[in-house]
Design a protein around this motif. Sequence first.
Motif, PDB file in Angstrom:
ATOM      1  N   ARG A   1      29.765  42.993  41.004  1.00  0.00           N
ATOM      2  CA  ARG A   1      30.749  42.102  40.387  1.00  0.00           C
ATOM      3  C   ARG A   1      31.364  41.180  41.431  1.00  0.00           C
ATOM      4  O   ARG A   1      31.747  41.626  42.516  1.00  0.00           O
ATOM      5  CB  ARG A   1      31.847  42.911  39.701  1.00  0.00           C
ATOM      6  CG  ARG A   1      31.364  43.683  38.475  1.00  0.00           C
ATOM      7  CD  ARG A   1      32.511  44.483  37.872  1.00  0.00           C
ATOM      8  NE  ARG A   1      32.083  45.249  36.704  1.00  0.00           N
ATOM      9  CZ  ARG A   1      32.116  44.793  35.460  1.00  0.00           C
ATOM     10  NH1 ARG A   1      32.586  43.586  35.224  1.00  0.00           N
ATOM     11  NH2 ARG A   1      31.697  45.538  34.458  1.00  0.00           N
ATOM     12  N   LEU A   2      31.475  39.910  41.058  1.00  0.00           N
ATOM     13  CA  LEU A   2      32.082  38.947  41.966  1.00  0.00           C
ATOM     14  C   LEU A   2      33.540  39.293  42.239  1.00  0.00           C
ATOM     15  O   LEU A   2      34.031  39.105  43.352  1.00  0.00           O
ATOM     16  CB  LEU A   2      31.977  37.544  41.368  1.00  0.00           C
ATOM     17  CG  LEU A   2      32.621  36.403  42.143  1.00  0.00           C
ATOM     18  CD1 LEU A   2      31.972  36.242  43.507  1.00  0.00           C
ATOM     19  CD2 LEU A   2      32.527  35.102  41.356  1.00  0.00           C
ATOM     20  N   GLY A   3      34.222  39.801  41.249  1.00  0.00           N
ATOM     21  CA  GLY A   3      35.619  40.184  41.386  1.00  0.00           C
ATOM     22  C   GLY A   3      36.092  40.858  40.119  1.00  0.00           C
ATOM     23  O   GLY A   3      35.297  41.255  39.266  1.00  0.00           O
TER      24      GLY A   3
ATOM     25  N   PRO B   1      44.252  44.438  47.272  1.00  0.00           N
ATOM     26  CA  PRO B   1      43.116  43.528  47.029  1.00  0.00           C
ATOM     27  C   PRO B   1      43.435  42.091  47.428  1.00  0.00           C
ATOM     28  O   PRO B   1      44.593  41.694  47.553  1.00  0.00           O
ATOM     29  CB  PRO B   1      42.878  43.656  45.523  1.00  0.00           C
ATOM     30  CG  PRO B   1      44.206  44.046  44.960  1.00  0.00           C
ATOM     31  CD  PRO B   1      44.879  44.881  46.004  1.00  0.00           C
ATOM     32  N   GLN B   2      42.347  41.325  47.610  1.00  0.00           N
ATOM     33  CA  GLN B   2      42.439  39.914  47.957  1.00  0.00           C
ATOM     34  C   GLN B   2      42.588  39.086  46.687  1.00  0.00           C
ATOM     35  O   GLN B   2      41.655  38.982  45.886  1.00  0.00           O
ATOM     36  CB  GLN B   2      41.191  39.472  48.727  1.00  0.00           C
ATOM     37  CG  GLN B   2      41.109  37.982  49.008  1.00  0.00           C
ATOM     38  CD  GLN B   2      42.209  37.497  49.932  1.00  0.00           C
ATOM     39  OE1 GLN B   2      42.387  38.017  51.020  1.00  0.00           O
ATOM     40  NE2 GLN B   2      42.950  36.487  49.493  1.00  0.00           N
ATOM     41  N   GLU B   3      43.753  38.501  46.491  1.00  0.00           N
ATOM     42  CA  GLU B   3      44.014  37.715  45.286  1.00  0.00           C
ATOM     43  C   GLU B   3      43.549  36.281  45.472  1.00  0.00           C
ATOM     44  O   GLU B   3      43.645  35.711  46.571  1.00  0.00           O
ATOM     45  CB  GLU B   3      45.506  37.738  44.949  1.00  0.00           C
ATOM     46  CG  GLU B   3      45.851  36.972  43.671  1.00  0.00           C
ATOM     47  CD  GLU B   3      47.343  36.948  43.377  1.00  0.00           C
ATOM     48  OE1 GLU B   3      47.741  36.258  42.413  1.00  0.00           O
ATOM     49  OE2 GLU B   3      48.097  37.611  44.114  1.00  0.00           O
ATOM     50  N   ILE B   4      43.036  35.708  44.385  1.00  0.00           N
ATOM     51  CA  ILE B   4      42.648  34.297  44.355  1.00  0.00           C
ATOM     52  C   ILE B   4      43.558  33.589  43.364  1.00  0.00           C
ATOM     53  O   ILE B   4      43.476  33.809  42.161  1.00  0.00           O
ATOM     54  CB  ILE B   4      41.174  34.120  43.954  1.00  0.00           C
ATOM     55  CG1 ILE B   4      40.249  34.845  44.930  1.00  0.00           C
ATOM     56  CG2 ILE B   4      40.814  32.646  43.872  1.00  0.00           C
ATOM     57  CD1 ILE B   4      40.300  34.299  46.343  1.00  0.00           C
ATOM     58  N   ASP B   5      44.448  32.754  43.887  1.00  0.00           N
ATOM     59  CA  ASP B   5      45.369  32.002  43.035  1.00  0.00           C
ATOM     60  C   ASP B   5      44.742  30.646  42.708  1.00  0.00           C
ATOM     61  O   ASP B   5      44.539  29.822  43.610  1.00  0.00           O
ATOM     62  CB  ASP B   5      46.703  31.814  43.752  1.00  0.00           C
ATOM     63  CG  ASP B   5      47.787  31.284  42.820  1.00  0.00           C
ATOM     64  OD1 ASP B   5      47.444  30.804  41.711  1.00  0.00           O
ATOM     65  OD2 ASP B   5      48.974  31.350  43.185  1.00  0.00           O
TER      66      ASP B   5
ATOM     67  N   ASN C   1      46.429  39.530  34.558  1.00  0.00           N
ATOM     68  CA  ASN C   1      46.239  38.067  34.569  1.00  0.00           C
ATOM     69  C   ASN C   1      46.154  37.489  35.979  1.00  0.00           C
ATOM     70  O   ASN C   1      46.433  36.306  36.195  1.00  0.00           O
ATOM     71  CB  ASN C   1      47.370  37.372  33.796  1.00  0.00           C
ATOM     72  CG  ASN C   1      47.334  37.709  32.319  1.00  0.00           C
ATOM     73  OD1 ASN C   1      46.264  37.914  31.744  1.00  0.00           O
ATOM     74  ND2 ASN C   1      48.505  37.782  31.702  1.00  0.00           N
ATOM     75  N   LYS C   2      45.746  38.315  36.936  1.00  0.00           N
ATOM     76  CA  LYS C   2      45.520  37.862  38.300  1.00  0.00           C
ATOM     77  C   LYS C   2      44.057  38.099  38.662  1.00  0.00           C
ATOM     78  O   LYS C   2      43.420  39.014  38.156  1.00  0.00           O
ATOM     79  CB  LYS C   2      46.432  38.592  39.281  1.00  0.00           C
ATOM     80  CG  LYS C   2      47.920  38.254  39.101  1.00  0.00           C
ATOM     81  CD  LYS C   2      48.761  38.947  40.162  1.00  0.00           C
ATOM     82  CE  LYS C   2      50.234  38.591  40.006  1.00  0.00           C
ATOM     83  NZ  LYS C   2      51.089  39.256  41.041  1.00  0.00           N
ATOM     84  N   PHE C   3      43.539  37.257  39.550  1.00  0.00           N
ATOM     85  CA  PHE C   3      42.124  37.302  39.908  1.00  0.00           C
ATOM     86  C   PHE C   3      41.989  37.828  41.337  1.00  0.00           C
ATOM     87  O   PHE C   3      42.688  37.371  42.246  1.00  0.00           O
ATOM     88  CB  PHE C   3      41.502  35.907  39.800  1.00  0.00           C
ATOM     89  CG  PHE C   3      41.732  35.255  38.466  1.00  0.00           C
ATOM     90  CD1 PHE C   3      40.946  35.571  37.371  1.00  0.00           C
ATOM     91  CD2 PHE C   3      42.766  34.332  38.296  1.00  0.00           C
ATOM     92  CE1 PHE C   3      41.150  34.972  36.140  1.00  0.00           C
ATOM     93  CE2 PHE C   3      42.988  33.723  37.081  1.00  0.00           C
ATOM     94  CZ  PHE C   3      42.179  34.058  35.995  1.00  0.00           C
TER      95      PHE C   3
ATOM     96  N   LEU D   1      36.318  29.603  41.611  1.00  0.00           N
ATOM     97  CA  LEU D   1      36.100  31.020  41.906  1.00  0.00           C
ATOM     98  C   LEU D   1      36.809  31.904  40.887  1.00  0.00           C
ATOM     99  O   LEU D   1      36.256  32.913  40.417  1.00  0.00           O
ATOM    100  CB  LEU D   1      36.589  31.314  43.321  1.00  0.00           C
ATOM    101  CG  LEU D   1      36.071  32.575  44.007  1.00  0.00           C
ATOM    102  CD1 LEU D   1      34.557  32.550  44.084  1.00  0.00           C
ATOM    103  CD2 LEU D   1      36.664  32.706  45.398  1.00  0.00           C
ATOM    104  N   ALA D   2      38.027  31.527  40.506  1.00  0.00           N
ATOM    105  CA  ALA D   2      38.753  32.296  39.497  1.00  0.00           C
ATOM    106  C   ALA D   2      38.061  32.232  38.137  1.00  0.00           C
ATOM    107  O   ALA D   2      38.023  33.231  37.398  1.00  0.00           O
ATOM    108  CB  ALA D   2      40.186  31.776  39.392  1.00  0.00           C
TER     109      ALA D   2
END
Length: 433
Positions: free
Chosen positions: A154-156, A223-227, A161-163, A102-103
């Motif tokens: 946009r997907l995200g 926002p919802q972060e994706i690590d 440097n964070k998604f 996903l990232a």
Amino acid sequence: ILTPFYVPGVAPMNFHQNSPVEIKAVKLTSSRTQLPYEYYSLPFCKPDNIVYKAENLGEVLRGDRIVSTLYNVLMNLDKKCEVLCKKPDDPIKLSVDESKLLAERIQEEYYVHLIADNLPVATRLEFYPNKEEGTEEEQRKDTLKDIQFEHGYRLGFTENNKFYLHNHLSFILYYHKEKVEEDVEHNYRVVRFEVMPKSVKLEDIKADERKTCTLPETVAPVPQEIDPTKENRILFTYSVHWEESEVKWASRWDTYLTMSDVQIHWFSIVNSVVVVFFLSGILSMIIIRTLRKDIANYNREDDIEDTMEESGWKNVHGDVFRPPQYPMILSSLLGSGIQLFCMILIVIFVAMLGMLSPSSRGALMTTACFLFMFMGSFFLFPSQLDIVEFIPSLLYFGYTTLMVLSFWLLSGTIGFYAAYVFIRKIYAAVKID
């Protein structure tokens, strides 16, 4: 009794109050990679029974994979906020591999494409080109908004440097109410499909057991972060808002045809045009200088005897009677060029008649492919063959059709698997920093 039929997307679809409006997913696209992906290649909410739409050749070549989704939208019925899948106390748990994938898709700037009543979703972009000094309210009052649309959403996004994932979608659907007689239920037609994506942190989404949720009232929520290095817990939500529009069903594609497409590389196009003109100018100068030199030599040699050996551009007149060095290659190129030219001419003419509407997905590419394949048979028949009777002509076109379709299926299958293996090998070794 004759029953009429119509091509899907060409005739209007009428809805009544609270009638279901199906939201379908098409694909994921990016202008950076040019590689489309299926919607469920990412860990979105999946229905128990995934239904894929039967597609034509043009849709397959475009990479479309139209599939059902869990979005529950009813005509002219607003929804403030609703959880798409899972229970509020049991969110989706993404594994490390899913989080990493996903990232990567977010970093590669992928867009998600949805459709409602065969109408693609668009994201509204508002610009203020004539901004001056002053407060934001004064600027908005004194300047005109430049509104544009882009296909999909946009997907995200990335920041520091964070998604971050757009996990909440605010659907805005516009309908046109058709005039009917009194005491008759109104017919509604979908004329525009917009979306406003948001990224909202899981802890800030408040939901109950009926999957009704509330979002933070702030303009810019956390926002919802994706690590990509660990497991993540997310919740997909959506809201629906209906608005009446004066745009009629016949004009509903006007907005989409004038929007800017993210996949058009204007810089590359302009750069190519400039290079072509530059090289053409240099070649023209060389030819003109050489031609002037030869003409000057001819003028000085007018008094010389005619037996003198010809030189320069006078040698060209003999090439008309000289056979080409590679006649088969020349004939193949000329034949393919004539096929391509006639195919483009017929496609443009048919499109001018309105028979290749953008609502008929894949019709343009399908028509172009079949015209190019069968154009060779029609050119060969009157020029090289002496077939004049009906039955031999029928047999000729029948066997030609079978051979063309067989060769098309065989070459398409081999080409698909070859391109698939090639892309997997190439992109497996690519690392995006």
